[in-house]
Write an enzyme that holds these catalytic residues in place. Sequence first.
Site, PDB file in Angstrom:
ATOM      1  N   LYS A  20      -6.113  -9.990  -2.294  1.00 58.54           N
ATOM      2  CA  LYS A  20      -7.014 -10.486  -3.484  1.00 58.54           C
ATOM      3  C   LYS A  20      -6.095 -10.134  -4.798  1.00 58.54           C
ATOM      4  O   LYS A  20      -4.998  -9.437  -4.794  1.00 58.54           O
ATOM      5  CB  LYS A  20      -7.957  -9.480  -3.648  1.00 58.54           C
TER       6      LYS A  20
ATOM      7  N   ALA B  50       1.899  -2.109  -1.050  1.00 60.68           N
ATOM      8  CA  ALA B  50       1.833  -1.558  -2.296  1.00 60.68           C
ATOM      9  C   ALA B  50       1.918  -2.256  -3.549  1.00 60.68           C
ATOM     10  O   ALA B  50       2.779  -2.251  -4.163  1.00 60.68           O
ATOM     11  CB  ALA B  50       2.841  -0.327  -2.272  1.00 60.68           C
ATOM     12  N   ALA B  51       0.949  -3.425  -3.468  1.00 62.70           N
ATOM     13  CA  ALA B  51       1.596  -4.352  -4.571  1.00 62.70           C
ATOM     14  C   ALA B  51       0.309  -4.629  -5.221  1.00 62.70           C
ATOM     15  O   ALA B  51       0.563  -5.673  -6.307  1.00 62.70           O
ATOM     16  CB  ALA B  51       1.865  -5.616  -3.915  1.00 62.70           C
TER      17      ALA B  51
ATOM     18  N   ASP C 119     -11.962  -1.259  -2.685  1.00 64.93           N
ATOM     19  CA  ASP C 119     -11.703  -2.886  -2.813  1.00 64.93           C
ATOM     20  C   ASP C 119     -12.141  -3.280  -1.313  1.00 64.93           C
ATOM     21  O   ASP C 119     -12.067  -4.351  -1.222  1.00 64.93           O
ATOM     22  CB  ASP C 119     -10.179  -2.777  -2.784  1.00 64.93           C
TER      23      ASP C 119
ATOM     24  N   PRO D  70       2.739  -8.663   0.555  1.00 62.82           N
ATOM     25  CA  PRO D  70       3.433  -7.451   0.230  1.00 62.82           C
ATOM     26  C   PRO D  70       2.779  -5.980   0.076  1.00 62.82           C
ATOM     27  O   PRO D  70       1.506  -6.078  -0.179  1.00 62.82           O
ATOM     28  CB  PRO D  70       4.048  -7.864  -1.195  1.00 62.82           C
TER      29      PRO D  70
ATOM     30  N   GLY E 178      -3.799  -3.145   2.272  1.00 64.85           N
ATOM     31  CA  GLY E 178      -4.314  -2.300   3.091  1.00 64.85           C
ATOM     32  C   GLY E 178      -5.761  -2.245   3.193  1.00 64.85           C
ATOM     33  O   GLY E 178      -6.532  -2.089   4.435  1.00 64.85           O
ATOM     34  N   SER E 179      -6.514  -2.654   2.095  1.00 65.05           N
ATOM     35  CA  SER E 179      -8.071  -2.628   2.165  1.00 65.05           C
ATOM     36  C   SER E 179      -8.253  -3.769   3.084  1.00 65.05           C
ATOM     37  O   SER E 179      -9.448  -3.766   3.690  1.00 65.05           O
ATOM     38  CB  SER E 179      -8.622  -2.874   0.861  1.00 65.05           C
TER      39      SER E 179
ATOM     40  N   LEU F 262      -2.374  -5.878  -4.445  1.00 65.22           N
ATOM     41  CA  LEU F 262      -2.928  -7.207  -3.776  1.00 65.22           C
ATOM     42  C   LEU F 262      -4.204  -6.661  -2.410  1.00 65.22           C
ATOM     43  O   LEU F 262      -4.322  -7.697  -1.924  1.00 65.22           O
ATOM     44  CB  LEU F 262      -1.955  -7.898  -3.112  1.00 65.22           C
TER      45      LEU F 262
HETATM   46  O1  C5P Z   1     -10.900   3.775  -3.700  1.00 62.35           O
HETATM   47  P1  C5P Z   1      -9.453   3.754  -3.483  1.00 62.35           P
HETATM   48  O2  C5P Z   1      -8.676   4.680  -2.433  1.00 62.35           O
HETATM   49  O3  C5P Z   1      -8.896   2.447  -3.260  1.00 62.35           O
HETATM   50  O4  C5P Z   1      -8.820   4.301  -4.952  1.00 62.35           O
HETATM   51  C1  C5P Z   1      -7.327   4.647  -5.014  1.00 62.35           C
HETATM   52  C2  C5P Z   1      -7.194   5.628  -6.201  1.00 62.35           C
HETATM   53  O5  C5P Z   1      -7.254   4.629  -7.342  1.00 62.35           O
HETATM   54  C3  C5P Z   1      -8.272   6.663  -6.294  1.00 62.35           C
HETATM   55  O6  C5P Z   1      -7.734   7.686  -5.665  1.00 62.35           O
HETATM   56  C4  C5P Z   1      -8.348   6.675  -7.937  1.00 62.35           C
HETATM   57  O7  C5P Z   1      -7.211   7.548  -8.280  1.00 62.35           O
HETATM   58  C5  C5P Z   1      -7.968   5.528  -8.601  1.00 62.35           C
HETATM   59  N1  C5P Z   1      -9.247   4.572  -8.764  1.00 62.35           N
HETATM   60  C6  C5P Z   1      -9.915   5.048 -10.004  1.00 62.35           C
HETATM   61  N2  C5P Z   1     -11.237   4.294 -10.188  1.00 62.35           N
HETATM   62  C7  C5P Z   1     -11.630   3.318  -9.219  1.00 62.35           C
HETATM   63  C8  C5P Z   1     -10.893   3.093  -8.276  1.00 62.35           C
HETATM   64  C9  C5P Z   1      -9.747   3.778  -7.993  1.00 62.35           C
HETATM   65  O8  C5P Z   1      -9.500   5.923 -10.719  1.00 62.35           O
HETATM   66  N3  C5P Z   1     -12.560   2.885  -9.635  1.00 62.35           N
END
Ligand code: C5P
Length: 316
Positions: A11, A101-102, A141, A99, A107-108, A104
């Site tokens: 994405k 850790a990009a 995501d 890629p 992982g999700s 995108l």
């Molecule tokens: O939900 P996810 O694990 O993908 O989010 C990764 C990190 O991004 C969270 O640990 C948080 O630090 C940050 N995040 C946030 N607010 C969001 C989504 C992600 O602070 N709405």
Amino acid sequence: MQGYSLVAPAKINLYLEIIGARDDGYHELAMVMQSIDLADQVDVVANGSENIRVQCDNLEVPGDKTNLAYRAAELMAKQFPEQFSKFGGVDIKIYKRIPVAAGLAGGSTNAAAVLVGIDLLWKLGLTKVEIEDLGATLGSDIPFCVAGGTAIATGRGEQLSEILGLDNIYIVLGKHRSLSVSTPWAYKTYRAMYGNTYPQDTETLTARTSSVHSAPMIKAIVHKDAREISQQLHNDLEKVVLPEFPKVLELREALTSSGALGAMMSGSGPSVFGICESLEHAESVKQKVRATIPDQDLELFTTQTIPQGIHMSDFT
Ligand code: C5P
């Protein structure tokens, strides 16, 4: 052994606005998310054992519990113990094209594919919304990655309103192989710098979030107007990532000076995308960016927007 082979698209964020802080420690967001045809292949195959195994052709991607794809399978096993004991564990094979850790959602989208694959394999018959809700417990995501297409995402990013699909918009996407940005770092830094501007009451927070539905970006998408979409691109996280990662800024500027209609970092970066008028235009922009930044550490892709998330590919 029975199995399913799934296409797991990446994405990009056409729009990412940080509205404020939430009680759960996350941020309240207003985003427009878009699937692109740069995708991983995720095979989910019954292995006749009690184990979950994850393998990836990119050695940077771990096969253990730190991989969201593993945690997705574990969640399904926990949630549906009867089917787990009836059908057994799974082998998950990830063929990485997105890629890592990009910004995108690589992982999700792999985790989303595992949820969809296990639903099929264990004949659970879950609805899309049920799969999205399970995904939301693993990462913000993942619901979008299940649904795909074009969507407004609010809350943590897990609350979706689908909008008219925006397919066949051509994009040049770049990422430096050696660069990665930590998403928690990006949000934490943003909060430290701009937290004093966040609304303090829930009412204002909610009103600001829902105003994205009538934002100029949404109108541009509805009209499939690539030029206007390019004008409306926005990502608050650029404010913290670009000063810290000059190569990301350089790439963004190279895309614009090479003729892209507009360019923006995706998610927390470091990938940057540029919107183009046609495939030919995208190829020409890509060549010009390559000439401007000859560094082989920079990977460049020509891709396009697509109207779907996780879907089946042929499996023999
Ligand atoms: O939900 P996810 O694990 O993908 O989010 C990764 C990190 O991004 C969270 O640990 C948080 O630090 C940050 N995040 C946030 N607010 C969001 C989504 C992600 O602070 N709405």
